[in-house]
Design a protein around this motif. Sequence first.
Motif, PDB file in Angstrom:
ATOM      1  N   ALA A  38     -23.943  76.729  58.516  1.00 51.36           N
ATOM      2  CA  ALA A  38     -22.809  77.435  59.116  1.00 51.36           C
ATOM      3  C   ALA A  38     -23.232  78.822  59.571  1.00 51.36           C
ATOM      4  O   ALA A  38     -24.148  79.419  59.007  1.00 51.36           O
ATOM      5  CB  ALA A  38     -21.654  77.531  58.111  1.00 51.36           C
ATOM      6  N   LEU A  39     -22.551  79.291  60.634  1.00 52.13           N
ATOM      7  CA  LEU A  39     -22.741  80.650  61.118  1.00 52.13           C
ATOM      8  C   LEU A  39     -21.730  81.538  60.442  1.00 52.13           C
ATOM      9  O   LEU A  39     -20.527  81.259  60.475  1.00 52.13           O
ATOM     10  CB  LEU A  39     -22.548  80.734  62.641  1.00 52.13           C
ATOM     11  N   VAL A  68     -44.150  93.091  70.983  1.00 51.94           N
ATOM     12  CA  VAL A  68     -43.686  92.342  72.150  1.00 51.94           C
ATOM     13  C   VAL A  68     -43.788  90.850  71.875  1.00 51.94           C
ATOM     14  O   VAL A  68     -44.814  90.360  71.409  1.00 51.94           O
ATOM     15  CB  VAL A  68     -44.503  92.703  73.400  1.00 51.94           C
ATOM     16  N   PHE A  69     -42.686  90.135  72.162  1.00 54.02           N
ATOM     17  CA  PHE A  69     -42.666  88.678  72.020  1.00 54.02           C
ATOM     18  C   PHE A  69     -42.997  88.063  73.371  1.00 54.02           C
ATOM     19  O   PHE A  69     -42.378  88.409  74.383  1.00 54.02           O
ATOM     20  CB  PHE A  69     -41.273  88.231  71.555  1.00 54.02           C
ATOM     21  N   TYR A  70     -43.989  87.160  73.428  1.00 49.69           N
ATOM     22  CA  TYR A  70     -44.404  86.516  74.675  1.00 49.69           C
ATOM     23  C   TYR A  70     -43.904  85.089  74.678  1.00 49.69           C
ATOM     24  O   TYR A  70     -44.451  84.211  73.988  1.00 49.69           O
ATOM     25  CB  TYR A  70     -45.933  86.535  74.817  1.00 49.69           C
ATOM     26  N   PRO A  71     -42.843  84.800  75.397  1.00 48.74           N
ATOM     27  CA  PRO A  71     -42.282  83.442  75.396  1.00 48.74           C
ATOM     28  C   PRO A  71     -43.155  82.480  76.199  1.00 48.74           C
ATOM     29  O   PRO A  71     -43.855  82.885  77.137  1.00 48.74           O
ATOM     30  CB  PRO A  71     -40.920  83.630  76.052  1.00 48.74           C
ATOM     31  N   THR A  72     -43.126  81.236  75.820  1.00 50.69           N
ATOM     32  CA  THR A  72     -43.774  80.144  76.549  1.00 50.69           C
ATOM     33  C   THR A  72     -42.719  79.135  76.914  1.00 50.69           C
ATOM     34  O   THR A  72     -41.514  79.401  76.768  1.00 50.69           O
ATOM     35  CB  THR A  72     -44.872  79.497  75.680  1.00 50.69           C
ATOM     36  N   HIS A  73     -43.160  77.972  77.384  1.00 50.37           N
ATOM     37  CA  HIS A  73     -42.187  76.924  77.721  1.00 50.37           C
ATOM     38  C   HIS A  73     -41.796  76.103  76.501  1.00 50.37           C
ATOM     39  O   HIS A  73     -41.026  75.143  76.619  1.00 50.37           O
ATOM     40  CB  HIS A  73     -42.765  76.011  78.805  1.00 50.37           C
ATOM     41  N   GLN A  74     -42.319  76.455  75.324  1.00 53.82           N
ATOM     42  CA  GLN A  74     -41.946  75.796  74.063  1.00 53.82           C
ATOM     43  C   GLN A  74     -41.161  76.779  73.207  1.00 53.82           C
ATOM     44  O   GLN A  74     -41.365  77.987  73.270  1.00 53.82           O
ATOM     45  CB  GLN A  74     -43.216  75.335  73.312  1.00 53.82           C
ATOM     46  N   TRP A  75     -40.262  76.224  72.390  1.00 56.55           N
ATOM     47  CA  TRP A  75     -39.476  77.080  71.502  1.00 56.55           C
ATOM     48  C   TRP A  75     -40.384  77.692  70.450  1.00 56.55           C
ATOM     49  O   TRP A  75     -41.194  77.025  69.813  1.00 56.55           O
ATOM     50  CB  TRP A  75     -38.364  76.286  70.803  1.00 56.55           C
ATOM     51  N   GLN A  76     -40.275  79.050  70.281  1.00 53.92           N
ATOM     52  CA  GLN A  76     -41.038  79.758  69.268  1.00 53.92           C
ATOM     53  C   GLN A  76     -40.099  80.606  68.438  1.00 53.92           C
ATOM     54  O   GLN A  76     -39.097  81.122  68.941  1.00 53.92           O
ATOM     55  CB  GLN A  76     -42.098  80.670  69.911  1.00 53.92           C
ATOM     56  N   THR A  77     -40.445  80.761  67.142  1.00 52.14           N
ATOM     57  CA  THR A  77     -39.618  81.565  66.248  1.00 52.14           C
ATOM     58  C   THR A  77     -39.855  83.040  66.529  1.00 52.14           C
ATOM     59  O   THR A  77     -40.984  83.488  66.701  1.00 52.14           O
ATOM     60  CB  THR A  77     -39.961  81.246  64.784  1.00 52.14           C
ATOM     61  N   ILE A  78     -38.765  83.794  66.597  1.00 48.86           N
ATOM     62  CA  ILE A  78     -38.824  85.232  66.823  1.00 48.86           C
ATOM     63  C   ILE A  78     -38.911  85.927  65.477  1.00 48.86           C
ATOM     64  O   ILE A  78     -38.009  85.790  64.634  1.00 48.86           O
ATOM     65  CB  ILE A  78     -37.599  85.738  67.588  1.00 48.86           C
ATOM     66  N   ARG A  79     -40.017  86.623  65.254  1.00 49.11           N
ATOM     67  CA  ARG A  79     -40.187  87.317  63.986  1.00 49.11           C
ATOM     68  C   ARG A  79     -39.405  88.626  64.009  1.00 49.11           C
ATOM     69  O   ARG A  79     -39.183  89.221  65.072  1.00 49.11           O
ATOM     70  CB  ARG A  79     -41.670  87.592  63.733  1.00 49.11           C
ATOM     71  N   PRO A  80     -38.993  89.093  62.857  1.00 47.27           N
ATOM     72  CA  PRO A  80     -38.266  90.378  62.794  1.00 47.27           C
ATOM     73  C   PRO A  80     -39.111  91.502  63.387  1.00 47.27           C
ATOM     74  O   PRO A  80     -40.305  91.605  63.134  1.00 47.27           O
ATOM     75  CB  PRO A  80     -38.045  90.572  61.286  1.00 47.27           C
ATOM     76  N   GLY A  81     -38.467  92.353  64.216  1.00 47.21           N
ATOM     77  CA  GLY A  81     -39.174  93.471  64.830  1.00 47.21           C
ATOM     78  C   GLY A  81     -39.764  93.180  66.178  1.00 47.21           C
ATOM     79  O   GLY A  81     -40.280  94.081  66.834  1.00 47.21           O
ATOM     80  N   GLN A  82     -39.710  91.911  66.646  1.00 46.24           N
ATOM     81  CA  GLN A  82     -40.253  91.573  67.963  1.00 46.24           C
ATOM     82  C   GLN A  82     -39.206  91.816  69.048  1.00 46.24           C
ATOM     83  O   GLN A  82     -38.027  91.522  68.851  1.00 46.24           O
ATOM     84  CB  GLN A  82     -40.716  90.104  67.984  1.00 46.24           C
ATOM     85  N   ARG A  91     -32.034  81.001  71.289  1.00 44.99           N
ATOM     86  CA  ARG A  91     -31.067  80.167  70.563  1.00 44.99           C
ATOM     87  C   ARG A  91     -31.195  80.443  69.075  1.00 44.99           C
ATOM     88  O   ARG A  91     -32.176  81.008  68.591  1.00 44.99           O
ATOM     89  CB  ARG A  91     -31.312  78.690  70.852  1.00 44.99           C
ATOM     90  N   LEU A  92     -30.187  79.992  68.322  1.00 45.24           N
ATOM     91  CA  LEU A  92     -30.210  80.056  66.856  1.00 45.24           C
ATOM     92  C   LEU A  92     -30.378  78.648  66.306  1.00 45.24           C
ATOM     93  O   LEU A  92     -29.547  77.769  66.560  1.00 45.24           O
ATOM     94  CB  LEU A  92     -28.912  80.683  66.335  1.00 45.24           C
ATOM     95  N   ASN A  93     -31.458  78.417  65.597  1.00 49.15           N
ATOM     96  CA  ASN A  93     -31.729  77.102  64.995  1.00 49.15           C
ATOM     97  C   ASN A  93     -30.840  76.948  63.776  1.00 49.15           C
ATOM     98  O   ASN A  93     -30.993  77.641  62.750  1.00 49.15           O
ATOM     99  CB  ASN A  93     -33.203  77.002  64.614  1.00 49.15           C
ATOM    100  N   LEU A  94     -29.861  76.018  63.862  1.00 45.79           N
ATOM    101  CA  LEU A  94     -28.902  75.829  62.773  1.00 45.79           C
ATOM    102  C   LEU A  94     -29.538  75.151  61.567  1.00 45.79           C
ATOM    103  O   LEU A  94     -28.989  75.195  60.455  1.00 45.79           O
ATOM    104  CB  LEU A  94     -27.710  75.004  63.258  1.00 45.79           C
ATOM    105  N   GLN A  95     -30.661  74.527  61.774  1.00 44.70           N
ATOM    106  CA  GLN A  95     -31.328  73.845  60.663  1.00 44.70           C
ATOM    107  C   GLN A  95     -32.076  74.843  59.785  1.00 44.70           C
ATOM    108  O   GLN A  95     -32.051  74.757  58.555  1.00 44.70           O
ATOM    109  CB  GLN A  95     -32.311  72.793  61.198  1.00 44.70           C
TER     110      GLN A  95
END
Length: 461
Positions: A38-39, A68-82, A91-95
Amino acid sequence: MSCWVRLLSAAAKVYLLVLVVSAVFSWSSLGDRVPEFALTKIEDSDIKDDSGKEPITEDDADPEDLEVFYPTHQWQTIRPGQAVPAGSHVRLNLQTGDREAKLSDDESGRGDTREERRRKRLGKVDVDSNSFTSEELKKALAKMKKSEKAERKTHEEEVRKKFRPIEQLKEEFEKLNMKMETDYEIMVKLISKFNSSASTLDEKVAALYDLEYYVHQVDNAKDFLSMGGLQLVIEGLNSTEAALKEHAAFVLGAALSSNPKVQIEAIEGGALQKLLVILATEQPLAVKKKALFALSSMLRHFPYAQQQFLKLGGLQVLRSLFRQKGMETLHVRVVTLLYDLIVEKMLLEDSQQGDQIEEKIQQYQQVKLVPAVVEQDWCVVVSNLLAMPEHDTREKVLKTVAVLMAFCRDRYRGDQALSTTLGLLRSEYEELAAEEQREGDKDGYFKELLGSVNTIIQELR
């Protein structure tokens, strides 16, 4: 029977107790798993450390310290501070409860362009690394500022070479303002130079040339009169130097134009007689041109001067110009002057009545210009100019013939040369007017001339 009832009652109580314990255990387990499924919104006021101060969140961090966060064409987790680049898909991964990001679907064709721009912007910073430290970003920004400062300095130096400083311009304008002179002061100096015996011929001619510019204005011409300049110029008409005569007549004509006060003073100062002498005697063409200009300025809208002109034999003097060689350019000027003098009297007589108009009409009635024109055979003199090849000359002559038609009709009807000339002009202008119409000019210049010729031919029938 009662034994079975007691046994069932005890079993029911045990079963009920088991259900209660299971429910309590399940509720406790669900409470621990809420963040995964749940959110939830946690108020800022509830997130505090043991000291009672709010912790620094990711948004409050210094942008220079963000990774700096460098996005690709695959989903990557955003670490705190990036720091996530703008335009990325987040997006927010609900799992797992983690934030994830990747490139937008429409970014596939623009990756290289953005990479090139980033490389140019950061210069020699290692853009192939997965992240930048705050020091690297600071160096890149410092390099950009240094480059901009150098370019700005170069541009300023170029501007200084091309333009003078504003302080220097202000000083020069102040100097100019200190030396500014009024028209009156300038004319005083010019008259003094013209009248000085120490001035050379060229200096006197230059003074007259400059005076002509100033006396065109009505107020300046009146000032020129009050400071005695007009009489000096009139006396200059007697000079033995042709250049002085020419420019003296030029200044006189400019001062006389549409200025009744100056006209009166000039005719009382003997200017009319001196101008007629110049026109009647042998003089260079340039001198006679300026003298005729001054005479025309004196006679227009000044019936007293016109009356004196006739008394002094002015028409005969103008008539003599047609017999002198090399004076052909003056012929049209003379015809134009006669046309203007006749028409201004006709327009005045047709204007609305009034006290001032009545007085001026009485003055014009004393001017017997038209009878003198007919008596001295100006009808033929004017019509003979139709044989000249210039269209502009023909136009002015046709207008004058039309004005004289009421007084010269009998003379024109018996003039076979005029009839032949008019026939030739009609044929010529019919062709030119037709050519104008073919070019799309329905009301052209030659059609107007053709109309004037046809009108005169119709009057003579």
